[in-house]
Design an enzyme around this catalytic site. Structure first.
Site, PDB file in Angstrom:
ATOM      1  N   HIS A   8       7.457   5.879   0.608  1.00 45.07           N
ATOM      2  CA  HIS A   8       6.585   5.119   1.484  1.00 45.07           C
ATOM      3  C   HIS A   8       6.033   3.920   0.732  1.00 45.07           C
ATOM      4  O   HIS A   8       5.567   4.032  -0.397  1.00 45.07           O
ATOM      5  CB  HIS A   8       5.417   5.975   1.975  1.00 45.07           C
ATOM      6  CG  HIS A   8       4.423   5.185   2.788  1.00 45.07           C
ATOM      7  ND1 HIS A   8       3.249   4.707   2.265  1.00 45.07           N
ATOM      8  CD2 HIS A   8       4.457   4.764   4.080  1.00 45.07           C
ATOM      9  CE1 HIS A   8       2.587   4.039   3.198  1.00 45.07           C
ATOM     10  NE2 HIS A   8       3.296   4.054   4.308  1.00 45.07           N
ATOM     11  N   SER A   9       6.117   2.742   1.339  1.00 43.50           N
ATOM     12  CA  SER A   9       5.540   1.517   0.805  1.00 43.50           C
ATOM     13  C   SER A   9       6.024   1.246  -0.614  1.00 43.50           C
ATOM     14  O   SER A   9       7.227   1.156  -0.849  1.00 43.50           O
ATOM     15  CB  SER A   9       4.009   1.611   0.874  1.00 43.50           C
ATOM     16  OG  SER A   9       3.435   0.353   0.638  1.00 43.50           O
ATOM     17  N   TYR A  10       5.127   1.147  -1.585  1.00 41.28           N
ATOM     18  CA  TYR A  10       5.515   0.926  -2.985  1.00 41.28           C
ATOM     19  C   TYR A  10       6.416   2.051  -3.499  1.00 41.28           C
ATOM     20  O   TYR A  10       7.227   1.846  -4.410  1.00 41.28           O
ATOM     21  CB  TYR A  10       4.255   0.809  -3.837  1.00 41.28           C
ATOM     22  CG  TYR A  10       4.498   0.934  -5.319  1.00 41.28           C
ATOM     23  CD1 TYR A  10       4.982  -0.142  -6.064  1.00 41.28           C
ATOM     24  CD2 TYR A  10       4.244   2.142  -5.971  1.00 41.28           C
ATOM     25  CE1 TYR A  10       5.211  -0.011  -7.434  1.00 41.28           C
ATOM     26  CE2 TYR A  10       4.460   2.276  -7.330  1.00 41.28           C
ATOM     27  CZ  TYR A  10       4.949   1.197  -8.055  1.00 41.28           C
ATOM     28  OH  TYR A  10       5.175   1.335  -9.412  1.00 41.28           O
ATOM     29  N   ALA A  20       0.857  -1.161   0.000  1.00 40.23           N
ATOM     30  CA  ALA A  20       0.000   0.000   0.000  1.00 40.23           C
ATOM     31  C   ALA A  20       0.885   1.198   0.000  1.00 40.23           C
ATOM     32  O   ALA A  20       2.052   1.082  -0.231  1.00 40.23           O
ATOM     33  CB  ALA A  20      -0.883  -0.032   1.231  1.00 40.23           C
TER      34      ALA A  20
END
Length: 290
Positions: A118-120, A21
């Site tokens: 962040h994340s992906y 996410a």
């Protein structure tokens, strides 16, 4: 609590492979002039006397399932401390295409830069920064640090703990060439528990309503480069994360020799702990751009 230093379920549901996410960031948030320069400076002592040196531009790259407002409080802290900031718009179509989009922005910003994913978004900064000498450090916030040949899906499936598959709301559509593609959302009624459990309910509801989807194909695409192999890296590991298991985050951070901070937070750590996130970013900036 913060400290320094994952029934394994594959992310496949209803024929849709999933995983990560991210916190989306929408339009540019520029602090300073259009080329990333800022009137704020920091004084630095050198052998030839004292002079001023502009602070590096902080470039924030979001992941999926949110919009740019998720970085608002982090941006406010960075700007208050004199850092120019740009919140990049991530197309969320695939690491290669998204890295190319980020590169156009990086090429527009003069001077040293700190990239935050962040994340992906971690996949994207790892690729976009690989050949950029002006990127002085990488900061991974509950993020992926893939090696070449690895995908986000593969890395999440290495460890148990993600409950994202059961929370997804896939949307399949026809593309202009007649083929079909799938975008992934999080079901709004499951969004807070899955993505932002430590965010106030009203705020999490707004995040759910404004989330941006990620292409399923983006999570399956393999990385082609890894900037963390050659650039100093920092990582924030979120131990209550239901999207990317903490064990997966630790594995990637340790492999990258990243300076790591663990926090008992959800995947939306930039929303629930903006001071911590801003502090780690500033630490990376101070360490690498003295």
């Amino acid at each position: 609590m913060v400290s320094n230093k994952g029934g394994r379920k594959r992310l496949v549901t209803g024929g849709v492979w999933t995983l990560t996410a991210g916190l989306a960031l929408g339009a540019f948030a520029l602090a300073g002039t259009a080329n990333g320069a800022s009137a704020d400076t920091t004084t630095e002592a050198v052998d030839t006397g004292r002079h001023t040196k502009a602070k590096p531009t902080i470039v924030l790259e979001h992941g999926a399932f949110a919009d740019g407002s998720s970085w608002n409080d982090v941006i406010a802290e960075l700007r208050a401390d004199g850092y120019p900031v740009v919140a990049a718009a991530n197309p969320l179509r695939g690491p290669s295409a998204d890295a190319a989009a980020l590169r156009t922005l990086l090429d527009h910003i003069e001077g040293p830069k700190i990239l935050v994913g962040h994340s992906y978004g971690g996949n994207v900064i790892s690729q976009a920064a690989a050949a950029d000498p002006d990127v002085k450090a990488l900061v991974y916030v509950a993020a992926f640090l893939p090696a070449p040949g690895e995908s986000a899906l593969e890395l999440t499936n290495k460890f148990p703990g993600s409950t994202l598959p059961d929370a997804l709301d896939p949307l399949t559509y026809k593309q202009s060439d007649g083929s079909t593609a799938t975008d992934l959302y999080i079901q709004q009624d499951k969004f807070r528990r899955q993505f932002a459990a430590d965010v106030p309910a009203e705020q999490a509801a707004l995040m759910a309503a404004t989330q941006r989807p990620i292409a399923q194909a983006a999570l399956e695409e393999k990385a082609t480069s890894a900037a963390w192999k050659t650039k100093p890296s920092w990582a924030i590991v979120t131990t209550r994360d239901l999207n990317i298991p903490a064990a997966a985050q630790r594995f990637m951070a340790e492999r990258a020799n990243a300076r790591t901070t663990e926090v008992a937070a959800s995947h939306s750590v930039a929303v629930s702990h903006p001071h911590l996130v801003a502090d780690i970013i500033e630490r990376a900036a101070r360490t690498t751009t003295r």
